[in-house]
Design an enzyme around this catalytic site. Structure first.
Site, PDB file in Angstrom:
ATOM      1  N   HIS A 132       0.785  -1.231   0.000  1.00  0.00           N
ATOM      2  CA  HIS A 132       0.000   0.000   0.000  1.00  0.00           C
ATOM      3  C   HIS A 132       0.823   1.291   0.000  1.00  0.00           C
ATOM      4  O   HIS A 132       0.305   2.349  -0.347  1.00  0.00           O
ATOM      5  CB  HIS A 132      -0.918  -0.002   1.226  1.00  0.00           C
ATOM      6  CG  HIS A 132      -2.196   0.778   1.023  1.00  0.00           C
ATOM      7  ND1 HIS A 132      -2.296   1.841   0.161  1.00  0.00           N
ATOM      8  CD2 HIS A 132      -3.427   0.635   1.583  1.00  0.00           C
ATOM      9  CE1 HIS A 132      -3.525   2.317   0.197  1.00  0.00           C
ATOM     10  NE2 HIS A 132      -4.231   1.602   1.042  1.00  0.00           N
ATOM     11  N   TYR A 134     -14.475   5.975   9.053  1.00  0.00           N
ATOM     12  CA  TYR A 134     -13.505   6.428   8.054  1.00  0.00           C
ATOM     13  C   TYR A 134     -14.002   6.029   6.678  1.00  0.00           C
ATOM     14  O   TYR A 134     -14.286   4.856   6.426  1.00  0.00           O
ATOM     15  CB  TYR A 134     -12.157   5.760   8.345  1.00  0.00           C
ATOM     16  CG  TYR A 134     -11.008   6.137   7.434  1.00  0.00           C
ATOM     17  CD1 TYR A 134      -9.961   6.924   7.909  1.00  0.00           C
ATOM     18  CD2 TYR A 134     -10.931   5.677   6.124  1.00  0.00           C
ATOM     19  CE1 TYR A 134      -8.888   7.242   7.095  1.00  0.00           C
ATOM     20  CE2 TYR A 134      -9.872   6.000   5.298  1.00  0.00           C
ATOM     21  CZ  TYR A 134      -8.851   6.776   5.792  1.00  0.00           C
ATOM     22  OH  TYR A 134      -7.790   7.102   4.982  1.00  0.00           O
ATOM     23  N   THR A 151      -5.041  10.597  -0.690  1.00  0.00           N
ATOM     24  CA  THR A 151      -6.382  10.413  -0.128  1.00  0.00           C
ATOM     25  C   THR A 151      -6.665  11.427   0.969  1.00  0.00           C
ATOM     26  O   THR A 151      -5.768  12.085   1.479  1.00  0.00           O
ATOM     27  CB  THR A 151      -6.543   8.996   0.469  1.00  0.00           C
ATOM     28  OG1 THR A 151      -5.589   8.833   1.525  1.00  0.00           O
ATOM     29  CG2 THR A 151      -6.354   7.931  -0.585  1.00  0.00           C
TER      30      THR A 151
END
Length: 782
Positions: free
Chosen positions: A471, A587, A600
């Site tokens: 990630h 979230y 993001t």
């Protein structure tokens, strides 16, 4: 052996009358073709680099400006207002150049300068236009006159046929919100989660921070925003991802599934051959910058920076922090099968291996019956465990000799491929098939994926595929973009024979894949086993459930004048409350790629309006106000999502303020409190059809199941949902067996909760072996 013969480039024999040299024509031909391909690649990259460098102008526009300037001189008009004469008088060595030549050179120099000035003027004009975000706050389907004019100007200044990185220099910087706005939005977001006493305490902390330390920290942050291209992204990558010392398996990595209803071939080697070849085609377009940039509304460009590191990238472990190693022009991949590591070359004769050639190579690996070397079977578990032991082992046991050569082969590979030995995929007759598929992609056996690679491609014996992605280097939409291209190329361009093999002739003369060699000492074996046991404990604790909702999708939701994302987020809030009896910090990830190097931002979905709607739904007496409360909550969610997308979010700003405070040694109880709050419900929508390569209305079977991730909190849920076409929504939901709260939810089998709305009823199932949310189209009048 055939491969040994092919590996010999030339032979020579010493004779009394001299040296007899025999050259292999095949090898010489391959060397020649490799050189031609390399120079062709450099030429294309150079050409595309120029096209990107002068965008939104074009190289031909320089010639137009020069011709125009020369023409004006011949008709005795000086548009330069004397600047050409000044250049002419100051040319070096002007005494050795004729007057006419000096005039021509001066005109060309001035025209070039004017051309460069116009390019920068166009870029900054486009950047100013792209800094306007009023269009995103307008109601869906309605566009004001000012937005229409703005959209026309953006199209006009965007040029024609942009390449992947053409817009990078024109993208605006991510703005730093004001401290007052951020704190106000933060307090508003936590109000429904705190009682009066807790909220008053938080308000005191926030006010104290705003009046004392905030101004100093904000000044440094503004300075960083001026100096860097993005004030968040580098710190986000470093502190959220690379400095984490816990295992990245489950906790960080995510997965993406294959096509849902269709398997193009059930031959494992053939499917892997086509998919790998499609990936190589994508990589070639990526390296040359030939892909079209993604654009919202077909006009507003998205940042493409993250795409640079899809291939040839590895996360390298460190004691205190990891690093991301990105290489160029890697020509091999590493394949794992039944505990063995193989190196497979991807080129021959200066070209990519054809799908049929790749199938041959992978089939050779599948047919190989050799046993793993000592400790080779679970070697990759080092990448699944804690980062510090792996970093130390890497330095101590893999920094020299054959171990270093083999590790370098893995870390420098284009990507990592696992030929799995257990079939996976969606089976309509097996309600747990998606659950098993998800767990296999997310963690597998904990030692059969190289979790440090940018992505591991996973191939199953029944022809199904999938991806496990690291990630730190990028977010899910980037991997999804590549995966959509690959699946469309596999199915619609490459195809298979009637027997399920890759199309094309079989080339058995290729050198066989090479086994990587390892010599693992006892001390390292103990580290591997410890990492494996740690990773297995994490993997065994993860509970997954995949759910396909097919009753309706975004088509019906949009007919009810509601945002599909807001619709689902409110459904999640109701399901969470009915399952847990309380609201929690939620979230939702949104992208900020309309800004340079954007990644993001967080949308805090549990708003006061959402809470009011949920409480109304829990009221036993039905009232028409429910629909009004739903509309209000959905509008609020959409507004917050838009704020996050346009740089006015809450959490990234507070995160960066906290990083500055740590650098300066400033203690802030408010920022500590904010950054320590757990996200018990973590959600994300995975985008689909970013490339529009497949018309799913025409080919309804060619839809993907999307992907998911592990739970963020030990006692919470991770929810990934994908809105596929008009009539399908897929959910990937994770939690932990060790949490008594989510265990209770798993036991709540087949509880259905109906929510009357004007469109009918949408229901949420909290069960099917633990908490899952779905919709049910039971038509009831409100």
């Amino acid at each position: 052996m055939a491969e040994a013969h092919q590996a010999v480039g030339f032979q020579f024999t010493v004779r009394p009358d001299g040296v007899d040299v025999k050259l292999s024509q095949e090898v010489i031909k391959n060397i020649y073709l490799s050189g031609v391909t390399a120079w062709e690649k450099r030429a294309i990259q150079f050409k595309n680099g120029i096209l990107t460098g002068v965008y939104p102008a074009s190289p031909s526009s320089w010639l137009i400006v020069v011709i125009t300037m020369m023409s004006s001189l011949y008709i005795c008009i000086d548009p330069s207002l004397g600047m050409i004469d000044t250049i002419k008088d100051n040319l070096p060595h002007r005494d050795y150049i004729s007057v006419q030549t000096r005039a021509v050179l001066s005109a060309i120099l001035f025209a070039t300068g004017l051309w460069l000035f116009l390019i920068y003027l166009l870029r900054y004009t486009l950047k100013a236009l792209l800094s306007y975000h009023g269009w995103i706050f307008e109601s869906h389907g309605k566009m004001s006159t000012s937005t229409k004019v703005w959209l026309s100007l953006v199209k006009m200044f965007s040029g024609r046929r942009p390449l992947l990185y053409s817009f990078q220099a024109s993208l605006p910087r991510l703005p730093v919100p004001s401290v007052d706005d951020t704190i106000h939005r933060y307090l508003e977001s936590v109000r429904p989660l705190l009682d009066s006493e807790q909220y008053n305490q938080m308000e005191i902390l926030a006010t104290d921070f705003k009046n004392s330390k905030a101004a100093q920290l904000q000044r440094y942050l503004i300075l960083k925003s001026w100096w860097g291209t993005n004030y968040v992204s580098d710190w986000w990558e470093e502190y959220i991802y690379l400095r984490g010392r816990s295992p990245i398996m489950v906790n960080s990595n995510f997965y993406i599934m294959d096509l849902l209803y269709l398997t193009p071939t059930h031959r494992q080697a053939a499917r892997a051959g086509n998919v790998v070849h499609a990936m190589l085609k994508y990589r070639r377009k990526l390296e040359r910058g030939e892909l079209a940039p993604l654009r919202a509304l077909g006009t507003v460009p998205m940042c493409s920076t993250q795409m640079e590191r899809i291939f040839n990238t590895t996360r390298i472990p460190g004691i205190e922090t990891d690093t991301v190693q990105h290489l160029t022009d890697r020509k091999h991949l590493v394949v794992y099968h039944k505990g063995r590591f193989f190196q497979v070359w991807l080129y021959t004769g200066g070209r990519h291996l054809l799908p049929s050639e790749l199938e041959t190579q992978f089939q050779r690996i599948l047919n190989d019956t050799s046993e793993p070397q000592l400790a080779e079977l679970k070697l990759a578990a080092l990448t699944a465990g804690n980062r510090v032991p792996w970093a130390r082992a890497r330095v101590k046991y893999f920094s020299q000799g054959g171990n270093k050569v083999s590790l370098d082969a893995i870390e420098s590979a284009a990507f990592f491929l696992t030929l799995d030995d257990e079939p996976q995929g969606y089976d309509p007759a097996n309600t747990k098939s998606l659950d098993s598929y998800a767990k296999s992609l997310l963690h597998g056996k904990c030692y059969d994926r190289w979790f440090d690679k940018s992505f591991t491609l996973i191939s199953y014996p029944n022809g199904k595929m999938g991806v496990n992605a690291e990630h730190s280097w990028a977010d899910a939409p980037i991997v999804g973009h590549m995966w959509e291209y690959v699946l469309a190329t596999d199915c619609f361009h490459l195809g298979y024979t009637e027997e399920g093999h890759c199309k094309g002739d079989v080339n058995k003369g290729l050198p066989h894949p090479t086994r990587l060699q390892w010599q693992i000492p006892k001390e390292c074996q103990d580290v591997i086993e410890t990492s494996y046991l740690s990773a297995k404990q994490i993997a065994d604790d993860v509970d997954f459930h995949g759910y396909l909702f097919t009753e309706f999708g975004k088509g019906l939701i949009k007919k009810c004048r509601s945002s599909p994302d807001a619709f689902i987020q409110l459904a999640l809030q109701l399901a969470q409350f009915r399952d847990q009896g309380v609201f929690c910090l939620t979230y939702e990830s949104s992208m900020t790629r309309m800004f340079r190097d954007g990644r993001t931002e967080t949308v805090r979905s549990c708003t006061s309006e959402a809470v009011a709607f949920v409480r109304a739904m829990e009221d036993l007496v039905f009232t028409p106000d429910r629909l009004a409360l739903f509309r209000k909550a959905a509008d609020k969610h959409q507004h917050m999502y838009r704020l996050a997308m346009t740089g006015s979010g809450i959490d990234r700003h507070l995160f960066c303020l906290y990083i500055v405070s740590k650098y300066l040694g400033v203690d802030s109880p408010f920022l500590k409190k904010v950054l320590s709050e757990p996200w018990k419900l973590s959600t994300s929508q995975t985008p689909q059809q970013q490339l529009n390569l497949v018309d799913i209305n025409k080919f309804p079977k060619y839809v993907g199941a999307g992907g998911g991730f592990g739970p963020v909190a030990d006692d919470g849920y991770g929810v990934s949902y994908i809105i596929v076409g008009e009539n399908l929504i897929t959910f990937h939901i994770s939690s932990k067996f060790s949490s008594p709260d989510t265990v209770r939810a798993r036991r709540a089998m087949h509880r259905f909760m109906c929510i009357p709305l004007h469109l009918g009823s949408f229901c949420f199932s909290s069960g099917s072996h633990y908490m899952s949310w779905s919709f049910h189209s039971v038509r009831l009048k409100a």
